[in-house]
Design an enzyme around this catalytic site. Sequence first.
Site, PDB file in Angstrom:
ATOM      1  CG  HIS A   1      -2.039   0.976   1.118  1.00  0.00           C
ATOM      2  ND1 HIS A   1      -3.280   0.783   1.653  1.00  0.00           N
ATOM      3  CD2 HIS A   1      -2.098   2.190   0.528  1.00  0.00           C
ATOM      4  CE1 HIS A   1      -4.057   1.813   1.391  1.00  0.00           C
ATOM      5  NE2 HIS A   1      -3.346   2.688   0.714  1.00  0.00           N
TER       6      HIS A   1
ATOM      7  CG  HIS B   1      -0.892   6.706  -1.950  1.00  0.00           C
ATOM      8  ND1 HIS B   1      -2.020   6.648  -2.744  1.00  0.00           N
ATOM      9  CD2 HIS B   1      -1.258   6.199  -0.743  1.00  0.00           C
ATOM     10  CE1 HIS B   1      -3.030   6.144  -2.034  1.00  0.00           C
ATOM     11  NE2 HIS B   1      -2.589   5.859  -0.817  1.00  0.00           N
ATOM     12  CG  LEU B   2       5.331   4.659  -5.969  1.00  0.00           C
ATOM     13  CD1 LEU B   2       5.760   3.688  -7.063  1.00  0.00           C
ATOM     14  CD2 LEU B   2       6.538   5.065  -5.124  1.00  0.00           C
ATOM     15  NE  ARG B   3       0.744  11.260  -2.883  1.00  0.00           N
ATOM     16  CZ  ARG B   3      -0.411  10.930  -2.309  1.00  0.00           C
ATOM     17  NH1 ARG B   3      -1.384  10.383  -3.029  1.00  0.00           N
ATOM     18  NH2 ARG B   3      -0.607  11.152  -1.029  1.00  0.00           N
TER      19      ARG B   3
ATOM     20  CG  ASN C   1      -4.730   7.812  -4.962  1.00  0.00           C
ATOM     21  OD1 ASN C   1      -3.708   7.134  -5.083  1.00  0.00           O
ATOM     22  ND2 ASN C   1      -5.014   8.483  -3.868  1.00  0.00           N
TER      23      ASN C   1
ATOM     24  CG  HIS D   1     -10.154   4.355   1.393  1.00  0.00           C
ATOM     25  ND1 HIS D   1      -9.064   5.106   1.762  1.00  0.00           N
ATOM     26  CD2 HIS D   1     -11.231   5.009   1.870  1.00  0.00           C
ATOM     27  CE1 HIS D   1      -9.474   6.177   2.428  1.00  0.00           C
ATOM     28  NE2 HIS D   1     -10.787   6.133   2.505  1.00  0.00           N
TER      29      HIS D   1
ATOM     30  CG  ASP E   1      -2.338   4.820   3.454  1.00  0.00           C
ATOM     31  OD1 ASP E   1      -2.133   5.105   2.263  1.00  0.00           O
ATOM     32  OD2 ASP E   1      -3.289   5.290   4.111  1.00  0.00           O
TER      33      ASP E   1
ATOM     34  CG  HIS F   1      -0.140  14.934   1.160  1.00  0.00           C
ATOM     35  ND1 HIS F   1      -0.837  14.953  -0.033  1.00  0.00           N
ATOM     36  CD2 HIS F   1      -0.736  13.991   1.933  1.00  0.00           C
ATOM     37  CE1 HIS F   1      -1.819  14.048   0.032  1.00  0.00           C
ATOM     38  NE2 HIS F   1      -1.782  13.441   1.204  1.00  0.00           N
TER      39      HIS F   1
ATOM     40  CG  PHE G   1      -7.454  12.810   5.096  1.00  0.00           C
ATOM     41  CD1 PHE G   1      -7.760  12.686   6.447  1.00  0.00           C
ATOM     42  CD2 PHE G   1      -8.414  13.369   4.250  1.00  0.00           C
ATOM     43  CE1 PHE G   1      -8.990  13.095   6.940  1.00  0.00           C
ATOM     44  CE2 PHE G   1      -9.653  13.786   4.739  1.00  0.00           C
ATOM     45  CZ  PHE G   1      -9.940  13.649   6.086  1.00  0.00           C
TER      46      PHE G   1
HETATM   47 ZN   LIG Z   1      -6.811   4.709   1.631  1.00  0.00          ZN
END
Ligand SMILES: [Zn+2]
Length: 468
Positions: free
Chosen positions: A71, A73-75, A105, A190, A342, A346, A360
């Site tokens: 889980h 997020h590599l963006r 996402n 999620h 996760d 940011h 978040f």
């Molecule tokens: Zn999530």
Amino acid sequence: MSPVAKLEVMNSLLLTGGRVVDPANQFDSVADVLLVKGKVSAVGRNLAAPAGVAKFDARGMIVAPGLIDLHVHLREPGQTAKETIATGTAAAARGGFTSIVCMPNTSPAIDNAGTVALIHERAKAEGAVNVFVTGAISKEIAGEELAPIGGLKKAGVIAITDDGHCVQNNDLMRRACEYAKMFDLPVMDHCQDYSLVTDGVMHEGYWNLALGLRGWPSAGEEMIVARNILLAELTGAKIHCQHLSAAGSVARIREAKKRGVPISGEACPHHFTLTDAAVAGSEKFWAQDGKALAHLSSAGPLPAWPAYDTNFKMNPPLRSARDREAILEGLADGTIEILCSDHAPHCDYEKEVEFDYAPFGITGLETELALSLMQLVHTKRLSLADMIAKFTVNPARLLNLKKGTLTPGADADVTVFDPDLEWIFEREESASKSKNSPFFGWKLKGRAAATIVAGKNVLVEHPQPAAV
Ligand SMILES: [Zn+2]
């Protein structure tokens, strides 16, 4: 040495004298591990290094199958000010992770074969570790129309999820499950009921009232966990509930698993280390819920942070001490089989706003191994082998990955770590492009010493700062 002979020792390494823990083979013993040409060649005592193969002294360390974080997020594409495939995988290497699974996402969302191909290509060119890709459940992660799930599978996604969002329409989710089952893909979710959560920013309980912040009730998660149990039962699809935070979610999954429902769950270190009291500032946290972190209380000055610190804002939110305990119990009794971060980077300018307006999420790749060791193994809630299983064979099994084991013939992905090494997580030293972690300044215990991907130690290129 001739060029041919030189080629033969590439991606080869002999790890000597470490405690080898390979839960997939129920192996836990001091041994050597020989990696040849990117594959595990042998595990045993007194192995000899073939000519030209480098040695790594692993005495006093744990030698585990390469850790997997499912889980992250590599963006990239689209949000490269926060993170890129290069910086995100460098953070993974630092943290001891040889394989990571990225969430869809991005911008554009991973809801089409072209974006999957783009990420595969960039990861191959710039990634320090293996990158596996998930596809969206719905087009543009809008929750209205199904994404082309068959096409995504063909492009190489290993699961589908709308992470960051949650499909609210139960019939659409049912159809997603039916397609996913047809294509043998797990569905990761999620869990957030929008009508219950509305614009909540922290756990609904005592502290959100005291701080005047809008509540995100546990029932908002439990509602969707319950929905997913029903749909897993109805469709036979494998549904995996992401980043569990609430006691009720754990209880529901425990009960459903007993009945053989194909449901599973994961937990992140922030949810089993911190609580909602942390949003009220460090003084309030250490005076109450922080007392349970005994391993930190004897370690000199405790980390300090102000109230309303947005690095304590994530989705789902930090919950009560009772919820934290329930997550730990769920991990201990096997209800929750998978650990992950996760990792959600940011930019400073996005986080440096009022609590209500901050996005978040927190980074996690560089701290999750230490926090898991501290909260699960050093506290004797879980054996070392059981913790390693939740980072290796268990996620590999869920996602049908040929990873997570040191069986001869397997890819030579290995994590070597010192479970007792104490170090301080410093903001300046983080490899992630973003610095939104609540754990800066914390004294952590346990750290990767080598992150070996296909027989090559990638921690050499992304080295660890000195220990304390
Ligand atoms: Zn999530």
